[in-house]
Design a protein around this motif. Structure first.
Motif, PDB file in Angstrom:
ATOM      1  N   ALA A  22       5.609  75.321  87.108  1.00 45.50           N
ATOM      2  CA  ALA A  22       6.326  74.540  86.096  1.00 45.50           C
ATOM      3  C   ALA A  22       5.566  73.263  85.755  1.00 45.50           C
ATOM      4  O   ALA A  22       5.496  72.863  84.588  1.00 45.50           O
ATOM      5  CB  ALA A  22       7.736  74.219  86.581  1.00 45.50           C
ATOM      6  N   SER A  23       5.006  72.624  86.759  1.00 40.88           N
ATOM      7  CA  SER A  23       4.230  71.403  86.516  1.00 40.88           C
ATOM      8  C   SER A  23       2.964  71.693  85.722  1.00 40.88           C
ATOM      9  O   SER A  23       2.535  70.885  84.894  1.00 40.88           O
ATOM     10  CB  SER A  23       3.864  70.740  87.851  1.00 40.88           C
ATOM     11  N   GLU A  24       2.388  72.863  85.956  1.00 39.64           N
ATOM     12  CA  GLU A  24       1.163  73.247  85.232  1.00 39.64           C
ATOM     13  C   GLU A  24       1.457  73.597  83.777  1.00 39.64           C
ATOM     14  O   GLU A  24       0.729  73.187  82.868  1.00 39.64           O
ATOM     15  CB  GLU A  24       0.522  74.436  85.934  1.00 39.64           C
ATOM     16  N   GLU A  25       2.523  74.359  83.560  1.00 38.93           N
ATOM     17  CA  GLU A  25       2.832  74.832  82.212  1.00 38.93           C
ATOM     18  C   GLU A  25       3.603  73.816  81.379  1.00 38.93           C
ATOM     19  O   GLU A  25       3.545  73.859  80.143  1.00 38.93           O
ATOM     20  CB  GLU A  25       3.633  76.141  82.281  1.00 38.93           C
ATOM     21  N   LEU A  82       8.344  78.672  76.151  1.00 37.02           N
ATOM     22  CA  LEU A  82       9.357  77.694  75.759  1.00 37.02           C
ATOM     23  C   LEU A  82       8.714  76.387  75.294  1.00 37.02           C
ATOM     24  O   LEU A  82       9.084  75.823  74.257  1.00 37.02           O
ATOM     25  CB  LEU A  82      10.301  77.416  76.938  1.00 37.02           C
ATOM     26  N   VAL A  83       7.744  75.919  76.052  1.00 33.64           N
ATOM     27  CA  VAL A  83       7.089  74.658  75.721  1.00 33.64           C
ATOM     28  C   VAL A  83       6.300  74.772  74.427  1.00 33.64           C
ATOM     29  O   VAL A  83       6.286  73.848  73.598  1.00 33.64           O
ATOM     30  CB  VAL A  83       6.183  74.213  76.888  1.00 33.64           C
ATOM     31  N   ALA A  84       5.666  75.914  74.215  1.00 24.09           N
ATOM     32  CA  ALA A  84       4.906  76.117  72.984  1.00 24.09           C
ATOM     33  C   ALA A  84       5.813  76.130  71.767  1.00 24.09           C
ATOM     34  O   ALA A  84       5.424  75.710  70.674  1.00 24.09           O
ATOM     35  CB  ALA A  84       4.126  77.427  73.070  1.00 24.09           C
ATOM     36  N   TRP A 136       5.440  85.255  86.132  1.00 18.99           N
ATOM     37  CA  TRP A 136       6.226  85.586  84.950  1.00 18.99           C
ATOM     38  C   TRP A 136       7.103  84.403  84.551  1.00 18.99           C
ATOM     39  O   TRP A 136       7.258  84.105  83.369  1.00 18.99           O
ATOM     40  CB  TRP A 136       7.065  86.827  85.207  1.00 18.99           C
ATOM     41  N   ILE A 137       7.651  83.711  85.519  1.00  8.83           N
ATOM     42  CA  ILE A 137       8.433  82.505  85.210  1.00  8.83           C
ATOM     43  C   ILE A 137       7.532  81.472  84.561  1.00  8.83           C
ATOM     44  O   ILE A 137       7.924  80.789  83.596  1.00  8.83           O
ATOM     45  CB  ILE A 137       9.095  81.932  86.475  1.00  8.83           C
ATOM     46  N   GLY A 138       6.317  81.368  85.051  1.00  8.30           N
ATOM     47  CA  GLY A 138       5.363  80.458  84.421  1.00  8.30           C
ATOM     48  C   GLY A 138       5.091  80.831  82.974  1.00  8.30           C
ATOM     49  O   GLY A 138       4.983  79.952  82.105  1.00  8.30           O
ATOM     50  N   GLU A 139       5.008  82.127  82.667  1.00 10.88           N
ATOM     51  CA  GLU A 139       4.799  82.564  81.286  1.00 10.88           C
ATOM     52  C   GLU A 139       5.994  82.212  80.400  1.00 10.88           C
ATOM     53  O   GLU A 139       5.820  81.797  79.242  1.00 10.88           O
ATOM     54  CB  GLU A 139       4.552  84.079  81.259  1.00 10.88           C
ATOM     55  N   ILE A 156      17.506  76.637  69.638  1.00 17.26           N
ATOM     56  CA  ILE A 156      18.622  75.796  70.094  1.00 17.26           C
ATOM     57  C   ILE A 156      18.118  74.430  70.538  1.00 17.26           C
ATOM     58  O   ILE A 156      18.710  73.399  70.205  1.00 17.26           O
ATOM     59  CB  ILE A 156      19.396  76.509  71.220  1.00 17.26           C
ATOM     60  N   VAL A 157      17.022  74.417  71.285  1.00 21.72           N
ATOM     61  CA  VAL A 157      16.458  73.136  71.729  1.00 21.72           C
ATOM     62  C   VAL A 157      16.067  72.282  70.530  1.00 21.72           C
ATOM     63  O   VAL A 157      16.368  71.079  70.470  1.00 21.72           O
ATOM     64  CB  VAL A 157      15.254  73.375  72.663  1.00 21.72           C
ATOM     65  N   ARG A 158      15.398  72.886  69.575  1.00 20.13           N
ATOM     66  CA  ARG A 158      14.985  72.142  68.379  1.00 20.13           C
ATOM     67  C   ARG A 158      16.190  71.533  67.657  1.00 20.13           C
ATOM     68  O   ARG A 158      16.194  70.338  67.325  1.00 20.13           O
ATOM     69  CB  ARG A 158      14.238  73.082  67.434  1.00 20.13           C
TER      70      ARG A 158
END
Length: 299
Positions: A193-196, A163-165, A155-158, A124-126
């Protein structure tokens, strides 16, 4: 932080769990009142199946009637490809796609697994970005789930990393869907979130179910939030969450931010009047506090 965007979610999250369903013209009136108050990002509609959430029926009609201004951005919430197609055809400026972090809530809310929700969000983002829409992914139940209990920040970080990948959104929103979060969790999630997703703006969505929503909002500002969701009057709640209660109230949030020297460009007094109007329209008392006490100093 000297300024922040108020994202008004009253026309969507504020209405979706109410017993009374507003008419299209009433929804447009609520949106217009938000625009008149100076709100410039409004989550106006949800493109979900109206059989599941009848309060969100008429999304296309609402979008056809909202006041169009170059400085106002309308957001449509979507859960799947069908919702995206409807949103783009309706002329939304932004698309907000939801990923739920826990399996049972994801099945109840969206009828899919978490992995399927992540995959759908990436697509959807794409496609939304290709169509020229600003994109947000909201991670629901980031702070806790009514069915699964605690949700680990890791887990939220994963989820964010996946999503970013796949296809990084323009914005990531972290949602305390059932109002269980506390400031320590905000700090932990913001760091992850800032890290990932370095450089991706963070938006936050808080409910005041356990009276921690405003403390969480201030903490989010301390850790670099660019946008905060709130609902006129403090109405709202998820229809798939037991004992769901409202969002932090837009007018109460604006008071707190204004007294803290943080600019939003939103007129608190106009919001108070909008909250009173909405309370009458829904035949309910306004949950927010500011309409009762007024601003300080008194005007």
């Amino acid at each position: 932080m000297s300024s922040v965007h108020l994202v008004e979610v009253g026309p969507r999250d504020g209405l979706q769990n109410e017993n009374k369903t507003l008419r299209v013209e009433e929804k447009v009136e609520l949106i217009t009142r938000a625009v008149d108050a100076g709100v410039r990002r409004i989550e106006a509609v949800s493109f979900v199946n109206p059989k599941r959430v009848p309060q969100m029926a008429g999304a296309e009609e609402v979008m056809a009637a909202v006041p169009r201004r170059a400085d106002v951005s309308y957001i449509g919430l979507v859960l799947n490809r069908r919702g995206l197609d409807r949103a783009l055809q309706s002329g939304v400026d932004e698309v907000n796609v939801v990923v739920v972090s826990t399996e049972e809530f994801s099945q109840r809310n969206q009828g899919c697994s978490v992995a399927e929700g992540i995959s759908a969000a990436v697509d959807i983002v794409r496609d939304a970005r290709a169509a020229g829409a600003f994109t947000t992914v909201t991670i629901a139940t980031s702070f806790g789930c009514p069915f699964s209990g605690e949700v680990k920040a890791s887990w939220i970080g994963e989820i964010i990393a996946q999503l970013v990948a796949g296809s990084a959104p323009d914005e990531i929103a972290l949602a305390d869907t059932i109002g269980v979060g506390v400031p320590a969790q905000v700090r932990a999630l913001a760091a992850l979130a800032s890290e990932e997703a370095p450089g991706v703006p963070q938006r936050w969505h808080f409910h005041n179910t356990r009276n921690t929503g405003y403390a969480n909002a201030l903490t989010a500002l301390d850790v670099g939030a660019t946008a905060l969701d709130a609902s006129i009057g403090g109405f709202g709640g998820c229809p798939f969450a037991p004992a769901a209660t409202g969002n932090i109230a837009s007018e109460d949030l604006i008071y707190m931010l204004g007294r803290s020297g943080i600019e939003t460009g939103v007129d608190m007094d106009v919001l108070i009047k909008a909250a009173d109007w909405l309370g009458v329209a829904l035949a309910k008392d306004v949950p927010g506090q500011l309409g009762r006490a007024g601003g300080f100093p008194s005007r």
